[in-house]
Design an enzyme around this catalytic site. Structure first.
Site, PDB file in Angstrom:
ATOM      1  CE  LYS A  81       1.376 -11.627  -4.227  1.00  0.00           C
ATOM      2  NZ  LYS A  81       2.594 -10.966  -3.747  1.00  0.00           N
ATOM      3  CB  SER A 170       1.581  -8.774  -0.623  1.00  0.00           C
ATOM      4  OG  SER A 170       2.572  -9.024  -1.602  1.00  0.00           O
ATOM      5  CB  SER A 194       5.623  -9.879  -1.016  1.00  0.00           C
ATOM      6  OG  SER A 194       5.467  -8.506  -0.781  1.00  0.00           O
TER       7      SER A 194
END
Lengths: 509, 538, 145
Positions: A81, A170, A194
């Site tokens: 990420k 996210s 997330s």
């Protein structure tokens, strides 16, 4: 080849039936093929392939007996990420303010992965600074869920009118990377769900370990007291492999526990008869879709049938958890974002009249509305006049929530079983009807209490909804019982036999 | 009837003389610097001392704290506030804090916490400072120190401590006026500071500086802060207000970053004066932050518009609570870097007040001498060394060092710790003075001689060689006195008229001149007195 | 409409399951807002103060509305009784804070810390003037090398 799990791929690499270079090449091809899903922000294809070729050489030496040692993940591609710092690879957090930021160091968990031979195929897309639950608020555009997605024919422009489903957030990009087979695992972050939220929407395993087990050094923080590096994997075994490879005390992170951790492998033959499964009644929240409820019910009954003790329990403060989380999150965000001023790094505005002017302009240009909104709200809650009534109050409610879990686990419950999300993955048009804050409040409802308490939780794909979208269920355990949580999840996975997304047809088109 | 004329009690005061000579100058009294203590308004000052902790590495990062390194070379990724970096606490800084807290008689919190204090400044890259606001390392405490009061008397005073906390230092900004920019060097950013906050127990500038000096000496003794004001290792902020003793405390202003004891004294005194005049003219004192300009001697506002500041303190989430142990709980700690309070108490070296008290108890030295000796770096060591070689009484030795030696040293910018005169040489000079082997004046000359020239001979030899022996033989002195008396009938008359002291002084002067300053003044005075009394009887 | 169609078919499935421990209906309670304390107002003064403290602008009325909504939502916390409850800073509050040895192992990485700075001058970071006293003064504590 891409339908293999990490565990399977490693064993094939070890016996020589698989080439690391070929594997990486296949992943890169897949990644390029599905790039319209917009899950990669910065690709690292050529470098990763180079490293994979090098790893392939090392594997062949091992296989042929010339060398004894082997690197666990030698040459296997992983996605990271974009809020993990990676040395010499741009790290943006999907924000203008770090659009050209190249860190001079690598996050500890990523470094451990690389030390074990893992290659980084790319940095994945996310909500700006991990604020959001849909991976829709990024300067690079939203991430699209591969499930039910009408991929464009090779060579043709994809249909923009197509209403696709969100990947969740996210860490949407990382979830998609694993779901599409472009990588064999991925790191995300989990502050309020997330990792688990997009994992559920994308039909993969998402694991949030106990707070303090994994190092956050190098993870650009959202909420320091809640953040945990999250693990995406194709199976629970894979998640366990990754967890064991990167867990442990880090002297650079004072919030990692100094207790030594014994690495473990999950057994293949598991019995859950002796377990007491708790069903927290408050997790039936308003807005839950029938298919999620059904999946939850079916799972509870499954445990019941094999002889485990299944009972309804109560976590009375669940309803207030999301509000508590919002207040604490905004306050920490306001604090963590105060370092972005453009002086040492990041975007710098042109206004040089005074420090305050420069800072204000830089932050205005660099942050999106969501981030700015949270900063303002956070500072509001931290004002001297509001501190006791809001921030301190939220901290007290946090203790009550953590106590809820402690009491339930202390009362004999081994694992809690809950849904991960309220519904299946919603469409982008529906999701963007309302603002980010409202949506996040809805989406994170089952996942953020776990972060407030610091306990480990994992989401495992359970079934498909009526529309054919994956639904995940969440297993929660007491602090530092990561192994137990993973074990139960593995058993459940063995029972459900969920069919992972298969995009191999894209290879032919 | 006119109000009684206010007049300064210090006769040497210039204002005093002017008013005395011309009463119509009485309006000048308000400019008399001794005046501040006569008025009703009382200064109330609280201090915040920031002392850089003497450790090799910084408080939360492992970069070096050495002074004077090239720009930005002692900056780690954490110090530069790069995203994703986290603080890791230096165990030695904690120990330093504990030692200081013990010396301050504070109550050490077994559990203390860290907080973030938010404000924007170019030399604060994180946008917040990590400090300890809610639950600091230590609370309470008191410090005994020596103060020279307005009557030039040495008195002991006690000031109370509010708390002691650990916090980060900020970077340095250099203002480039031409280029309209600030240049930022983060070498200093993140160095550990101990902030010592006091209660508002101080009344004026000298009070403040005496206290700070005591704390500085204490920290030097403990080796927790060795730096000087000049290096920026020590900084003081003062919160100053004035009020009439019967009324509640006034609005206070904060004067920040005072970089020397002199600046502290002058800033505090100026600010008290400024606030008094504001109030006297019917105005109100604003709660604001000011800075001190040493050149003009004035405090000036730091911001052009008064604005409220809210630091939005928040617990530092990346640092779990700090636990300290004592002998009863030491077994619980597994880390070798944790601090055991009881052990530190046992290992405490003697503090300045302990040294002073010992000197007073053992040698009966005066408070003034003791204060000066302890105040000077290595002053007590030097004194003890001289004591080894000298036969003179301790207070005599102390007097010599304090009055004679230090005066000369200060005039030549020499420190006792670098004394060019070795203790054994000085001991001999002291003995020479005490025994009367040479005169007071020549002893001072001896000191100057040894200071300025490279002399290999012993002091006694120098005295002999230069003919500086004091004449103490009555047989030699009497004729001289007789001669002087004969030559100065007027002075004899003066004596008989009753102005004995004046006459004797003049006679003595003449006799000294006659003996080339070698006659023993006390002896000669005695001889004169005897002779004159004899004459009187006649 | 899609929801309704789902509900019909799913109800059929549910009847076939075991009696489940999962509650049939949502269990959340509605909170009586009238019993909550009054919310602090987000007025002009607060807006100005926050903009200055955050160095971030609200931009427009939408921003102010967003904050008002957040406050409105946060106010629900007062429905929870927290008497005698200690605030929780961190889940690791009863863990021992790790302490570092006093050894220099960091720093000396000028290139690393400067590489991302947009504006530098001779190894210094450059900032505009600001927060300085009315009279310009060089705050230099030591020798500048």
């Amino acid at each position: 080849m891409l339908s293999l799990t990490l565990r399977e791929a490693i064993s094939k690499l070890k016996d020589g039936s698989l080439s690391a270079a070929e594997l990486c090449e296949k992943c890169v091809t897949r990644a390029k093929r599905v790039q319209e899903l917009n899950f990669i922000v910065t690709e690292n294809f050529s470098q990763s392939q180079k490293e994979a070729v090098h790893s392939a050489r090392l594997w062949s030496e091992y296989v042929s007996g010339r060398h004894n040692e082997w690197r666990k993940f030698g040459g296997i591609p992983f996605a990271i990420k974009d809020n993990f710092c990676t040395k010499d690879i741009r790290t943006t957090c999907a924000s203008h303010i770090l659009n050209n930021y190249v860190p001079p160091y690598t996050a500890t968990v990523v470094q451990k992965l690389q030390d074990a031979g893992g290659v980084i195929i790319g940095k994945t897309n996310m909500d700006e600074f991990a604020m959001g639950a849909g991976s829709t608020d990024s300067i690079f555009g939203p991430v699209r869920n591969p499930w039910n997605y009408k991929f464009a024919q090779s060579g043709r422009e994809h249909d923009k009118i197509n209403d696709w489903h969100i990947a969740g957030g996210s860490s949407g990009g990382s979830a998609v990377a694993v779901a599409t087979g472009a990588s064999f695992g991925a790191f995300g972050s989990d502050t309020g769900g997330s990792t688990r939220n997009p994992a559920a929407y994308c039909g993969v395993v998402g694991f949030k370990s106990t707070y303090g087990r994994l190092s956050r050094h190098g993870l650009i923080p959202l909420v320091n007291s809640l953040d945990v590096p999250g693990i995406f994997a194709k199976s629970v075994d894979d998640a366990s492999l990754l967890f064991n490879a990167v867990a442990g005390h880090d002297t650079r992170d004072s919030t990692t526990v100094t207790d030594s951790m014994d690495t473990f492998t999950l057994p293949d033959d598991i019995s859950v008869k002796h377990l007491h499964i708790g069903i927290p009644k408050e997790y039936h929240a308003p807005g839950m879709s029938p298919c999620v409820l059904e999946a939850w019910r079916r799972a509870a009954d499954l445990f019941d049938r094999v002889g485990a003790k299944v009972s309804e329990v109560s976590l009375p403060h669940t309803q207030f958890s999301i509000i508590c989380y919002s207040v604490l999150c905004c306050a920490e965000v306001a604090s963590n974002m105060s370092r972005y001023d453009g002086i040492e790094y990041g975007h710098r505005a042109k206004n040089e009249d005074s420090t305050e002017e420069l800072y204000a302009a830089t932050r205005h240009e660099g942050f999106n509305d969501v981030v700015r909104g949270r900063i303002l709200a956070g500072n509001f809650f931290l004002l001297k006049r509001n501190y006791d009534n809001f921030f301190l109050k939220a901290q007290k409610v946090r203790r009550l929530i953590a106590e809820d879990f402690r009491q339930v686990f202390g009362g004999g419950v081994d694992i809690l079983l809950t849904p991960t999300t309220l519904t299946e993955a919603p469409t982008y048009s529906w999701f963007t009807e309302v603002d980010n804050r409202t949506r996040a409040e809805e989406q994170d409802v089952f996942t953020q209490p776990i972060n407030l308490a610091g306990v480990p939780a994992i989401t495992v794909p359970a079934s498909l909804s009526q529309s054919g979208l994956p639904i995940g269920l969440q297993f929660i355990g007491p602090n530092f019982h990561d192994k137990e949580v993973l074990t139960v999840a593995k058993w459940f996975e063995q029972q459900t036999n969920f069919k992972r997304l298969d995009l191999s047809h894209l290879d032919k088109s | 009837m006119a109000a009684p004329m206010k007049i300064c009690r210090f006769r040497s005061c210039a204002i005093y003389s002017r008013i005395k000579s011309k009463p119509k100058h009485s309006h000048l009294y308000k400019h008399c610097r001794h005046n501040s203590t006569q008025e009703n308004w009382k200064g109330v000052i609280g201090l915040e001392i920031h002392a850089q902790i003497n450790t090799k590495s910084k408080l939360f990062s492992a970069s070096s704290t050495a002074f004077g390194a090239p720009t930005n070379t002692q900056v780690s990724i954490f110090d530069a506030a790069l995203p994703g970096t986290l603080p890791v606490l230096n165990g030695e800084c904690v120990r330093a804090g504990v030692k200081t807290a013990i010396a301050l008689n504070s109550k050490i919190n077994k559990v203390s916490k860290f907080d973030r204090k938010h404000y924007f400044y170019a030399d604060l890259p994180q946008g917040y400072q990590i400090t300890q606001q809610r639950q600091p390392l230590a609370v309470g405490g008191e410090v005994e120190y020596i103060l020279i009061d307005q009557n030039n008397r040495y008195v002991t005073k006690t000031a109370r401590i509010t708390q002691l906390q650990l916090e980060q230092d900020s970077g340095r900004s250099l203002h480039d006026e031409e280029g309209r920019q600030s240049l930022i060097d983060l070498n200093r950013a993140g160095i550990g500071l101990m902030e010592i906050v006091t209660e508002p127990d101080f009344e004026n500038g000298i009070d403040c500086s005496s206290f700070v000096r005591e704390v500085q000496l204490m920290m030097r003794q403990l080796q927790v802060c060795l730096g000087s004001f000049r290096e920026g290792a020590l900084r003081v902020d003062a919160n100053i207000s004035v009020h009439k003793p019967s009324e509640p405390l006034g609005v206070r202003s904060e004067v920040k970053n005072l970089g020397s004891l002199k600046d502290l004294r002058n800033a505090v005194d100026f600010e008290i004066k400024r606030q008094k005049s504001v109030l006297k003219n019917g105005g109100t004192v604003i709660n604001e932050t000011r800075t001190f300009d040493s050149e003009s001697g004035k405090t000036i506002p730091m911001r052009d518009k008064e604005r409220l500041q809210d630091y939005r303190f928040m617990p530092e989430p990346n640092l779990p609570p700090l636990y300290l142990y004592d002998n009863s709980t030491a077994a619980q700690s597994r880390d070798q870097n944790t601090t055991n309070i009881d052990e530190e108490i046992q290992n405490m070296p003697p503090l300045p007040r302990d040294v002073r008290n010992k000197l007073i108890n053992d040698y009966n030295l005066s408070l003034r001498n003791v204060y000066v000796l302890v105040n000077e770096d290595k002053g007590v060591t030097f004194f003890n060394e001289v004591m080894k070689y000298s036969n003179s009484p301790p207070n005599f030795i102390a007097n010599f060092i304090v009055n004679d030696l230090l005066g000369v040293f200060n005039a030549n910018d020499i420190k006792i710790r670098n004394s060019p005169i070795s203790p054994d040489i000085l001991a001999e000079i002291v003995d020479i003075k005490e025994s009367g082997y040479s005169t007071v004046a020549y002893c001072s000359q001896l000191v100057e001689l040894y200071l300025k020239q490279d002399i290999t001979e012993r002091p006694k030899t120098v005295v002999d060689n230069n003919g500086w022996r004091q004449i103490v033989d009555t047989e030699t002195l009497k004729p001289v006195c007789v001669k002087i008396l004969k030559e100065n009938p007027k002075l004899v008359k003066k004596y008989f008229k009753g102005k004995e002291d004046k006459a004797l002084s003049s006679l003595l002067m003449k006799a000294l001149n006659e003996t080339q300053m070698k006659g023993h003044p006390v002896l000669m005075k005695k001889i004169f007195t005897e002779l004159l009394e004899e004459e009187k009887q006649k | 409409m899609l929801q309704r169609r789902l509900t019909y078919s799913v109800k059929f499935y549910i009847k076939r399951c075991f009696s489940s421990k999962v509650p049939e209906k949502p269990t959340w309670v509605t909170i009586d807002r009238s019993k909550l304390p009054k919310e602090p107002k987000v007025d002009r003064e607060v807006v100005d103060l926050l903009e200055r403290l955050s160095l971030v602008e609200f931009n427009n009325q939408e921003g102010v509305d967003r904050l008002t909504k957040a406050v409105h939502s946060a106010n629900l916390l007062h429905a929870v009784n927290t008497d005698n409850v200690e605030p929780m800073d961190s889940v690791l509050e009863d863990r021992i804070l790790y302490l570092r040895d006093d050894v220099v192992t960091d720093g000396n990485c000028l290139k690393d810390v400067m590489r991302n700075a947009t504006k530098t001058l001779e190894d210094y970071y450059v900032a505009p003037p600001g927060n300085i006293p009315l009279k310009q003064k060089e705050r230099d504590y030591g020798n500048k090398t």
